[in-house]
Design a protein around this motif. Structure first.
Motif: not given
Length: 622
Positions: A449-453, A473-476, A503-508
């Motif tokens: 997972s990533g932080g802000n932006a 893979i779980y990517a957020t 793969i599961t990818a979730t956008g902010g």
């Protein structure tokens, strides 16, 4: 029974031939047998007085070790347990009052290759709750179990254990409450006889006549070895092929099909179980020799042995030893040399106290402190094997300094989820100098997972090409950033290609699940092949697509599902429709209560709706 190793050019068998005398029993009486104060009939005593010898030239329980001869000698610490089988019921020599399994007494002669086996044994069987007295009868089978390590009063009356070895010839070492033995202590044997006549009574005792089970014309006992002993003279080479002398912390024997027998139960219908076999902190003698005992049967006798060693610095070395043409045989002493070549380097991140750059061949395990940086050198292939890095403020969990190959080790979970809201990307690729490619493969699990932006997998502002060939893979993404792709604020990513994996990818907020973020973020071509297991993309609120564009001027190149081009030059050529098939992929669209659209693609041959272990309405693992 101990082995004295005498070096010679001959490879010989050493035979255990035991001549059996008469067995007699004396009177019996009632007794209080156990802690439950249950009154049990005491079993008759069977007296044994059996001359035993080891002679060269016949079938043997002992082993030959190549250039040296293993001379078998009796010692008075050796044990022989006796089990009698009657119509599927097994009785063992046992003392109920002391809850003790009784073995014969081994008395070596002046010539230690000969001995007398004697004893006064009472036989009991277990009816499920308590020991019951047992009296032998005609046609009963008599087993003599030599060097058995773990007799127990269950359906399987005994076990021969090949684990808990220490790599030595004959040493015994203790770690805590566990004893570790040299290979000679794992040299087991058994003999099988049959009762042909019984005379006498419980009051005056019994006389029994026994013959060999497989040859009733013979009344002597021939112990048959259950396994083999190996001596391997070890040498090692580093990654450049140069000789090294490492200090080993682990030595492992395995096969391609994981068929190493670590335990044998003589009376079980399925007498063996398989796994790899490891020796921790192995004892290596001054010649560089390691010893180990193994058992073989028809399932594994033709399998090559894979030898793997790990040293105190985390370097892993390996080699393969092919089976002989006729397969590995019981009762052999196999000798030889083994050169183990450097394979990779295992790094326990919990022991790292400074920023670390992983090199080609590194295997990463353990947890890295959140304030430390973790990088992968340009061009390196690195395996994630149960590692964690929760990045702190303004730190990426992993930075790829150039083209990198990441392998997700089977059965492991690897955690790159952010440690703070101000963390950067979970897995970041952009060296700012040359265009690079990040390739992810394997069968393990990755959470990023990533932080802000910042993206979960991809970039902060910029990211190079991403190829996913396998893994769960779980990517957020953080706010305004995709799960997989470029970050926000004029972020740009290269091509994203997904060839395999789950793969599961979730956008902010404002970001696609896979593709672009917000504020003029740009993503090049996205390709999802029909060789994947499942791809689920969840867009953030306000984003244009789950796969492709984000919000506020973001754009995307060509989006291709299998053989079908779905999106080209910022316009859909074919509008995705819920439940339809595109280019060999099945497409499901689901709208959730938090206004995030979910797109799930699965190969057509997996059926309508795809896999059942994923909830298409969220990124939750089921």
């Amino acid at each position: 029974m101990k082995r004295n190793f005498i070096f010679s050019l001959a490879a010989t068998f050493i035979t255990a031939a035991v001549t059996l005398g008469s067995l007699t029993a004396c009177s019996s009486e009632d007794m209080v047998a156990n802690t439950q104060n249950t009154i049990v009939k005491e079993a008759p005593v069977c007296y044994f007085n059996i001359p035993a010898s080891f002679a060269n030239g016949a079938e043997t329980r002992a082993v030959t070790i190549g250039e040296s001869t293993a001379t078998t000698t009796f010692e008075n610490t050796d044990k022989v347990y006796v089990v009698i089988e009657h119509n599927g019921t097994y009785a063992i020599g046992y003392d109920p009052s002391g809850s003790e399994y009784l073995s014969m007494t081994v008395t070596p002669d002046v010539d230690p290759s000969k001995a007398t086996l004697s004893g006064a044994l009472k036989f009991y069987y277990n009816n499920g709750t308590e020991p019951k007295a047992f009296t032998p009868s005609v046609d009963d089978v008599v087993y003599l179990l030599y060097n058995m390590t773990n007799p127990f009063y269950q359906v399987s009356m005994s076990s021969f254990e090949y684990d808990f070895q220490n790599g030595s010839k004959d040493q015994v070492t203790s770690v805590g409450v566990i004893d570790y033995y040299g290979a000679s202590y794992r040299d087991y044997a058994q003999a099988k006889m049959k009762i042909t006549a019984v005379s006498g009574s419980t009051d005056v005792g019994f006389t029994m006549s026994l013959v060999q089970y497989d040859d009733p014309t013979k009344s002597n006992v021939s112990f048959q070895n259950l396994g083999s002993i190996f001596r391997q003279r070890l040498s090692f080479t580093d990654k450049n092929g140069n000789p090294v002398t490492p200090t080993l912390t682990k030595f492992t024997i395995s096969t391609a099909n994981n068929k190493v027998i670590t335990g044998y139960f003589p009376f079980s219908p399925d007498p063996a179980y398989y796994s790899l076999f490891s020796i921790n902190n192995p004892v290596i003698d001054t010649n560089g020799d390691i010893y180990f005992a193994l058992m073989f049967n028809d399932d594994n006798k033709d399998e090559a042995l894979i030898l793997t060693a790990e040293d105190e610095d985390g370097n892993v070395y390996t080699c393969t030893k092919a089976a002989p043409g006729s397969g590995f045989a019981r009762g052999k002493y196999y000798h030889g040399s083994a050169t183990l070549a450097w394979q990779n380097h295992r790094v326990d991140l919990s022991k790292i106290n400074d920023d670390y750059t992983a090199q080609d061949g590194d295997i990463l395990t353990g947890t890295l402190a959140s304030n430390l940086k973790l990088e992968i050198a340009a061009g390196a292939t690195v395996t994630l094997a149960g590692m964690t890095h929760h990045a702190g403020n303004y730190i990426n969990s992993i930075v790829c300094l150039g083209t990198a190959n990441i392998i997700l080790a089977e059965g492991t979970t690897n955690d790159l989820t952010r440690g703070s809201s101000d963390a950067y990307a979970g897995l970041f690729l952009n060296n700012g100098i040359t265009w690079s490619t990040l390739t992810i493969s394997g069968t393990g699990t990755l959470r990023a997972s990533g932080g802000n932006a910042c993206a979960g997998i991809g970039g902060i502002n910029y990211c190079d090409d991403i190829v996913i060939n396998g893994g769960i893979i779980y990517a957020t993404g953080g706010q305004f950033a995709p799960g997989i792709g470029a970050g926000a604020n004029v972020g740009q990513t290269g091509n994203i290609t997904i060839n395999g994996g789950n793969i599961t990818a979730t956008g902010g907020e404002g970001a696609a699940g896979i593709g672009a973020g917000t504020n003029s973020s740009y993503c090049k071509d996205i390709t999802i092949e029909n060789t994947v297991t499942s791809v689920t993309a969840i867009k953030g609120a306000g984003a244009s697509e789950s796969i492709g564009r984000g919000f506020d001027g973001s754009s995307c190149g060509t989006v291709k599902f299998g053989t079908a081009t779905m999106f080209d030059d910022s316009r859909w050529t074919t509008t995705p429709t819920n439940g339809e098939n595109y280019g060999g992929l099945h497409f499901v669209i689901s709208t959730t209560t938090n206004t995030k659209d979910t797109w799930t693609l699965t190969p057509l041959n997996q059926g309508q709706g795809g896999l059942q272990n994923y909830n298409v309405n969220s990124a939750t693992e089921q």
